[in-house]
Motif scaffolding. Structure first.
Motif, PDB file in Angstrom:
ATOM      1  N   ARG A  98      31.044  32.441  46.381  1.00  0.00           N
ATOM      2  CA  ARG A  98      30.355  33.684  46.015  1.00  0.00           C
ATOM      3  C   ARG A  98      31.358  34.791  45.689  1.00  0.00           C
ATOM      4  O   ARG A  98      31.281  35.457  44.652  1.00  0.00           O
ATOM      5  CB  ARG A  98      29.424  34.124  47.158  1.00  0.00           C
ATOM      6  N   VAL A  99      32.326  34.945  46.578  1.00  0.00           N
ATOM      7  CA  VAL A  99      33.292  36.036  46.433  1.00  0.00           C
ATOM      8  C   VAL A  99      34.195  35.825  45.204  1.00  0.00           C
ATOM      9  O   VAL A  99      34.488  36.773  44.456  1.00  0.00           O
ATOM     10  CB  VAL A  99      34.121  36.158  47.734  1.00  0.00           C
ATOM     11  N   ILE A 100      34.596  34.591  44.974  1.00  0.00           N
ATOM     12  CA  ILE A 100      35.419  34.288  43.789  1.00  0.00           C
ATOM     13  C   ILE A 100      34.617  34.564  42.514  1.00  0.00           C
ATOM     14  O   ILE A 100      35.117  35.153  41.552  1.00  0.00           O
ATOM     15  CB  ILE A 100      35.918  32.818  43.849  1.00  0.00           C
ATOM     16  N   THR A 101      33.362  34.154  42.534  1.00  0.00           N
ATOM     17  CA  THR A 101      32.484  34.404  41.391  1.00  0.00           C
ATOM     18  C   THR A 101      32.390  35.906  41.111  1.00  0.00           C
ATOM     19  O   THR A 101      32.560  36.362  39.968  1.00  0.00           O
ATOM     20  CB  THR A 101      31.063  33.847  41.678  1.00  0.00           C
ATOM     21  N   GLU A 102      32.136  36.668  42.159  1.00  0.00           N
ATOM     22  CA  GLU A 102      32.014  38.134  42.010  1.00  0.00           C
ATOM     23  C   GLU A 102      33.309  38.741  41.479  1.00  0.00           C
ATOM     24  O   GLU A 102      33.282  39.599  40.594  1.00  0.00           O
ATOM     25  CB  GLU A 102      31.693  38.772  43.362  1.00  0.00           C
ATOM     26  N   ALA A 103      34.433  38.314  42.052  1.00  0.00           N
ATOM     27  CA  ALA A 103      35.716  38.907  41.660  1.00  0.00           C
ATOM     28  C   ALA A 103      36.035  38.604  40.200  1.00  0.00           C
ATOM     29  O   ALA A 103      36.612  39.449  39.490  1.00  0.00           O
ATOM     30  CB  ALA A 103      36.838  38.398  42.565  1.00  0.00           C
ATOM     31  N   LEU A 104      35.639  37.410  39.731  1.00  0.00           N
ATOM     32  CA  LEU A 104      35.852  37.081  38.319  1.00  0.00           C
ATOM     33  C   LEU A 104      34.930  37.924  37.430  1.00  0.00           C
ATOM     34  O   LEU A 104      35.362  38.462  36.408  1.00  0.00           O
ATOM     35  CB  LEU A 104      35.604  35.585  38.070  1.00  0.00           C
ATOM     36  N   GLU A 105      33.687  38.034  37.874  1.00  0.00           N
ATOM     37  CA  GLU A 105      32.713  38.807  37.086  1.00  0.00           C
ATOM     38  C   GLU A 105      33.109  40.270  36.996  1.00  0.00           C
ATOM     39  O   GLU A 105      32.952  40.908  35.945  1.00  0.00           O
ATOM     40  CB  GLU A 105      31.307  38.672  37.691  1.00  0.00           C
ATOM     41  N   ASP A 106      33.637  40.802  38.103  1.00  0.00           N
ATOM     42  CA  ASP A 106      34.059  42.219  38.126  1.00  0.00           C
ATOM     43  C   ASP A 106      35.050  42.519  37.005  1.00  0.00           C
ATOM     44  O   ASP A 106      35.044  43.598  36.433  1.00  0.00           O
ATOM     45  CB  ASP A 106      34.728  42.551  39.474  1.00  0.00           C
ATOM     46  N   GLN A 107      35.914  41.538  36.725  1.00  0.00           N
ATOM     47  CA  GLN A 107      36.935  41.782  35.691  1.00  0.00           C
ATOM     48  C   GLN A 107      36.391  41.605  34.290  1.00  0.00           C
ATOM     49  O   GLN A 107      37.029  41.984  33.317  1.00  0.00           O
ATOM     50  CB  GLN A 107      38.145  40.862  35.901  1.00  0.00           C
ATOM     51  N   LYS A 108      35.219  40.983  34.206  1.00  0.00           N
ATOM     52  CA  LYS A 108      34.637  40.780  32.865  1.00  0.00           C
ATOM     53  C   LYS A 108      33.796  41.975  32.432  1.00  0.00           C
ATOM     54  O   LYS A 108      33.447  42.120  31.273  1.00  0.00           O
ATOM     55  CB  LYS A 108      33.788  39.499  32.854  1.00  0.00           C
TER      56      LYS A 108
END
Lengths: 379, 379
Positions: free
Chosen positions: A368-378
């Motif tokens: 979940r956290v990795i997904t969020e952190a990637l999305e944040d940069q997009k």
């Protein structure tokens, strides 16, 4: 949120179980007390089971130190001065092992795998035919690349081409998470550490020696170490396992007690079931990364370790920021340390309770956290 | 009564404080996490205070291992191959240190004190005049005899006769209980361990290096160790103390955290007050033994250590039975290990909270139980 409250998912140290934590905090015991002798005896006996050893003349080794100390133990006991050693390199840690061997005067040849891959067995066979090697070293899982070597297959090559060569396995990131059949595969020394898949606080060098490795160490004509000397440690370890007090240097009482509890936990649930569950967790995590378009460092699934994942930052992602963001969200992951890839990838550990106990939700949280952190940069 | 419930009064491991126990059981932290860096940084800074060092170029050393590892660190870093080393022997541990030095190729001369006494300073001066020694080793307190050497006076002799000789002090059983003025006395390396008067679980080699010891290690032309190499450890330790993450081998996270807490406790109450209280406890215990007609191994009070007492079994007392009886009454003491005296004496540790906190009643209990056990045999 303090770091102890964050979810620790680096490739070691790993989250330890509550029973292990408790075991780590017992009041001090005399190293020669009946109670500690019983603890150490049980630990050494259980190491035989952990390594699936069936030869009573093999010997477990537990010394205060770290995984690195296992390299010194190899170099200063199993390798005689001037011996040829063949190192199979699958990353940073294999190369450091080679460096250690050279310090002690070994003539080291290194067969280096392409990044993310293993050394082809044919290359190993060819090399063993060219020169007489006293020892071959295999890094079972190189923590820098998350590549797992097929120790069984390599051992079979060695047995066929150069059966007198001792097989030394760096199992720092594999013991407790990847299957190791010490006797069946014909291994001679597996070295490991407490803080990875064995699930104990850092502070112990843990290893297992074959009968012929024991003999090699005992017959070494000259000594080049005191603290790491198996000629000094073996009688002590044999005594403790026989239930007798013995002294060379004071063991790390509390951490040995934690190891004892952890080994009981590991063996209770069944080794093969553990390895299967670890593999399942690893596949689940890697599949989730694939869904996010994140590629892993190992070139294919066969060479991908179960205890950790090394994965490339997707294009356009600021790696440093990504790791910091994941940290800010409560999960501790690690950067990469392979020279050729530094700054290009990250590493996530999934060993011990984090991988085995789904109810803790550690892997789901990480995804979940990795997904969020990637999305944040997009955004 | 299990051994953890018994009162542990051997010369180490010793009873640890509740705060230290708690610190030993924290959940694992990444070795490069901000929180652990802060813990390790604070620990290394506080070591300067523990050793009363005023030279910023001195360096504290904390490595997973045991006291014994400090001997290897000396032999493989501060002693160059072929160097002459003068060992002052006040017992078993001094002799073992000499053995370790020889393994690494040092030319060792040993000045052996009579049992229970120290080496006369005149003999040391004479020896230093005869030959050029790179290193002199002093066992501050030899745990086998409970003899304390006058490090200040010996250091003064060395400074006068052979100022270029590095002064190495085995402080395994002295650091935290006997005064050590590292800078003022001009010491070069004091090696110790976590489980004695520093009051932490076993598992750490703890030391302190002078500026010139650091230089000696960094300039060593050849390397003879990997795990114990200061050329590898020094940049790591300097980084941690500066608040920067660094990696060579994984530190023993929990035990370093316990050390951090213990050093805070030690410094908070004041070093000199601690040493004075330790001395007072030691004198009280020794006086009680004298009242019982029990003679101590050190030949006089000046050479008797504060952290432990080695005492002869009175005539007619069965030593083995005496130690067993004391154990059965709930107090763990130790037998003797000095070759010449084995079976003739016993050892009692009085370090850390047991010596400092009268309200625990540890020393009173020890005196009572020893009195009873002696009386039982007179019946």
């Amino acid at each position: 949120m303090s770091d102890t409250e964050k979810l620790l998912l680096i490739p070691g140290p790993i989250v330890i179980s509550e029973a292990v934590r408790k075991a780590q905090s017992i009041q001090s015991l005399a190293h020669t007390s009946p109670e500690f002798i019983k603890i150490f005896q049980n630990t050494l006996k259980n190491l035989r089971k952990l390594f699936k050893s069936t030869n009573a003349k093999d010997q477990g080794v537990v010394i205060a130190g770290s995984g690195t100390l296992g390299w010194d133990i190899t170099a200063s006991n199993l390798v005689y001065p001037g011996d040829n050693v063949l190192v199979l390199s699958t990353g940073f840690f294999s190369d450091s092992f080679a460096e250690c061997l050279r310090v002690y005067g070994a003539n080291v040849d290194v067969l280096t795998a392409p990044v993310g891959d293993v050394v082809p067995n044919d290359d190993i066979a060819k090399k063993l035919q060219e020169k007489k090697y006293s020892v071959i070293t295999i890094t079972h899982v190189d923590t820098s690349t998350a590549v797992v070597s097929d120790v069984e297959a390599i051992a079979a090559v060695v047995k066929k081409v150069s059966p007198e060569t001792l097989i030394v396995v760096d199992g720092v990131c594999s013991v407790g998470v990847e299957d190791i059949e010490f006797t069946k595969w014909g291994l001679d020394y597996v070295l490991s550490a407490s803080q990875k898949a064995i699930g104990v606080p850092s502070g112990l060098s843990i290893g297992f020696l074959s009968e012929r490795a024991v003999e090699r160490a005992l017959n070494r004509p000259t000594q080049s170490t005191f603290f790491a000397s198996l000629q000094r440690w073996l009688p002590i370890l044999v005594n403790y396992e026989a239930g007798k007090p013995s002294y060379f240097a004071t063991p790390a009482i509390q951490t040995v007690n934690a190891l004892n509890v952890s080994l009981e936990e590991i063996l209770e649930s069944g080794l093969d079931a553990r390895f299967a569950k670890n593999k399942q967790t690893s596949q689940k995590f890697k599949a989730a990364l694939a869904d996010l378009g994140v590629g892993i460092v190992p070139v294919n699934e066969t060479v991908a370790a179960s205890g950790l994942t090394a994965a490339y930052f997707p294009e356009g992602i600021d790696g440093g920021k990504f790791i910091s963001d994941v940290y800010a969200k409560g999960v501790v992951i690690a950067g990469g340390i392979h020279k050729q890839l530094v700054g290009k990838y990250f590493r996530v550990g999934h060993m011990g309770v984090s991988a085995l106990d789904d109810s803790l939700g550690h892997i789901d949280t990480a995804i979940r956290v990795i997904t969020e952190a990637l999305e944040d940069q997009k955004k």
